[in-house]
Design an enzyme around this catalytic site. Structure first.
Site, PDB file in Angstrom:
ATOM      1  N   ASP A   1       1.932   4.661   1.331  1.00 28.14           N
ATOM      2  CA  ASP A   1       0.838   3.621   1.082  1.00 28.14           C
ATOM      3  C   ASP A   1      -0.595   4.032   0.854  1.00 28.14           C
ATOM      4  O   ASP A   1      -0.902   5.301   1.580  1.00 28.14           O
ATOM      5  CB  ASP A   1       0.805   2.795   2.376  1.00 28.14           C
ATOM      6  CG  ASP A   1      -0.029   1.297   2.380  1.00 28.14           C
ATOM      7  OD1 ASP A   1       0.274   0.577   1.448  1.00 28.14           O
ATOM      8  OD2 ASP A   1      -1.160   1.155   3.007  1.00 28.14           O
TER       9      ASP A   1
ATOM     10  N   GLU B   1       3.440   1.402  -3.920  1.00 30.78           N
ATOM     11  CA  GLU B   1       2.953   0.080  -4.020  1.00 30.78           C
ATOM     12  C   GLU B   1       2.363   0.018  -5.637  1.00 30.78           C
ATOM     13  O   GLU B   1       2.138   0.864  -6.132  1.00 30.78           O
ATOM     14  CB  GLU B   1       1.845  -0.558  -3.100  1.00 30.78           C
ATOM     15  CG  GLU B   1       1.665  -1.795  -3.197  1.00 30.78           C
ATOM     16  CD  GLU B   1       0.462  -2.315  -2.200  1.00 30.78           C
ATOM     17  OE1 GLU B   1      -0.155  -3.511  -2.097  1.00 30.78           O
ATOM     18  OE2 GLU B   1      -0.128  -1.510  -1.557  1.00 30.78           O
TER      19      GLU B   1
ATOM     20  N   ASP C   1      -1.275   0.896   8.157  1.00 30.52           N
ATOM     21  CA  ASP C   1      -0.877   1.338   6.938  1.00 30.52           C
ATOM     22  C   ASP C   1       0.580   2.019   7.254  1.00 30.52           C
ATOM     23  O   ASP C   1       1.286   1.911   6.273  1.00 30.52           O
ATOM     24  CB  ASP C   1      -1.875   2.353   6.698  1.00 30.52           C
ATOM     25  CG  ASP C   1      -3.319   2.118   6.377  1.00 30.52           C
ATOM     26  OD1 ASP C   1      -3.304   0.938   5.949  1.00 30.52           O
ATOM     27  OD2 ASP C   1      -4.175   2.803   6.799  1.00 30.52           O
TER      28      ASP C   1
END
Ligand code: ZN
Length: 397
Positions: free
Chosen positions: A189, A273, A354
């Site tokens: 992330d 992502e 996170d």
């Protein structure tokens, strides 16, 4: 994916003679001119709902060179000009494929200055590189060795905003081969206060000095804004800004290379992502802009290194609520403003924001691979479990 030769770019600084610098600057200018002319022609056609392809724009280039006002295009090597048209073609392909915004015009001050030479326009022999229209070879600082018997297929010359010259040679690298398969998988992330967070709980801090560099950058930018337009002081101030930018970027790149190589070596599957859509939004906040730039670098490094070593990168759609979803029980939290760094779910699990997001990315990525390679679940409603897509690894352009 094949285990055939991996082509990779080897980038070096070089110090042009005055003549070479002038020739290259002229070439950069012509590349920009041709790119902009072709973009204008395509844009006009687009307004008439027509498309111009590469061959048509290439024919236009031939015609432009025959006009009096554009005759100067004949003074530089024709190869970088053709390559500019190819780059524009790629930009349009990405636009039509909804992977990028509509191509933008190149500006003299802000755009990257570069020229790409294919094999017919340079000669590389005994460690000497000579470009078309140049008598002398480039004075290159060979800071790391090229592979044995390297024979570059493409050479790209560029100059950054800080005025430094670089040459990048695209070569086959026989030393790169696929690694033995492993079961390890990781979710990655991107963050603001940390550079990266992993599903393993590990967090990677921003590079050292970066906070100080950012403060210096903000200060230099404020100073630049106050300088009178077209003044010598403005040029100086702009150069200062560019130098700090370059320093931040260099340190970033070093850090990112080390991390991405490690991640790809250790893991078979890497889930990230997909921030493509968000990256299209113009950001004014400096920290965010730098973090986004780093993220697209991370992604591209992961993708090409994964291709080198036989690993897989899966990009999960950004609509997937990675921050708000409890990775232990699957409960969706209501609100999750950016200021919330840790939170406790109803089930009693306390999450680092996170790391939790990285764990969810990994789970989502696993769901994609369970569907089988090559399957692309369609995006449904925002936040839906099916809101993910698999992307095959690809090389950095
Ligand atoms: Zn929970």
């Amino acid at each position: 994916m094949t285990t055939s030769q991996v082509r990779r770019a080897f980038k070096y600084r070089f110090y042009p003679t005055d003549t070479q610098a002038a020739e290259l600057s002229r070439t950069f200018g012509c590349v920009r001119k041709v790119y902009n002319l072709a973009l204008a022609a395509r844009t006009e056609a687009w307004a008439r709902q027509e498309r111009v392809n590469y061959n048509q724009s290439s024919a236009m280039l031939t015609a432009w060179k025959q006009t009096e006002e554009l005759a100067y295009l004949n003074e530089v090597s024709s190869v970088p000009l053709q390559q500019a048209l190819r780059h524009l073609q790629v930009a349009f392909t990405n636009f039509f494929g909804k992977r990028a915004k509509y191509p933008r015009f190149k500006s003299r001050k802000k755009s990257r200055k570069s020229a790409e030479y294919t094999a017919s326009a340079f000669r590389f022999r005994d460690g000497e590189l000579r470009l078309a229209k140049m008598r002398e070879s480039l004075r290159i600082v060979w800071s790391r060795p090229l592979p044995d018997d390297a024979s570059p297929s493409t050479v790209t010359v560029s100059q950054d905003a800080a005025g430094r010259w670089f040459v990048s040679l695209l070569c086959d690298d026989p030393s790169i081969t696929h690694l033995p398969t492993t079961d390890a998988a990781i979710g990655i992330d991107a963050g603001l206060d940390h550079l990266l967070s992993f599903s393993t709980g590990e967090k990677i801090a921003n590079p050292r000095h970066e906070r100080r560099d950012r403060v210096a950058l903000a200060k230099a930018q404020r100073r630049l804004a106050k300088k009178a337009k077209d003044s010598a002081n403005r040029t100086k101030a702009r150069h200062k800004v560019a130098k700090i930018h370059a320093r931040i970027a260099d340190r970033r790149r070093d850090t990112l290379h080390k991390i991405t190589t490690r991640l790809v070596r250790e893991n078979q599957t890497l889930v990230i992502e997909d921030l493509t859509v968000r990256n299209m939004v113009k950001n004014r906040k400096l920290a965010r802009a730098i973090s986004d730039a780093a993220w697209s670098q991370v992604r591209s490094m992961l993708e090409y290194k994964a291709a080198w070593y036989g690993r897989e990168v899966i990009a999960v759609d950004r609509w997937f609520p990675s921050s708000k979803l409890c990775s232990s029980c699957g409960t969706l939290a209501d609100e999750m403003p950016l200021s919330v760094r840790t939170w406790t779910c109803e089930c009693g699990t306390t999450h680092d924001r996170d790391v939790n997001a990285a764990k969810n990315l990994l789970a989502a990525g696993r769901a994609v691979t369970a569907c089988g390679a090559g399957v692309r679940p369609q995006r449904s409603s925002p936040g839906g479990q099916s809101a993910m897509k698999q992307e095959t690894s690809r090389r950095e352009p």
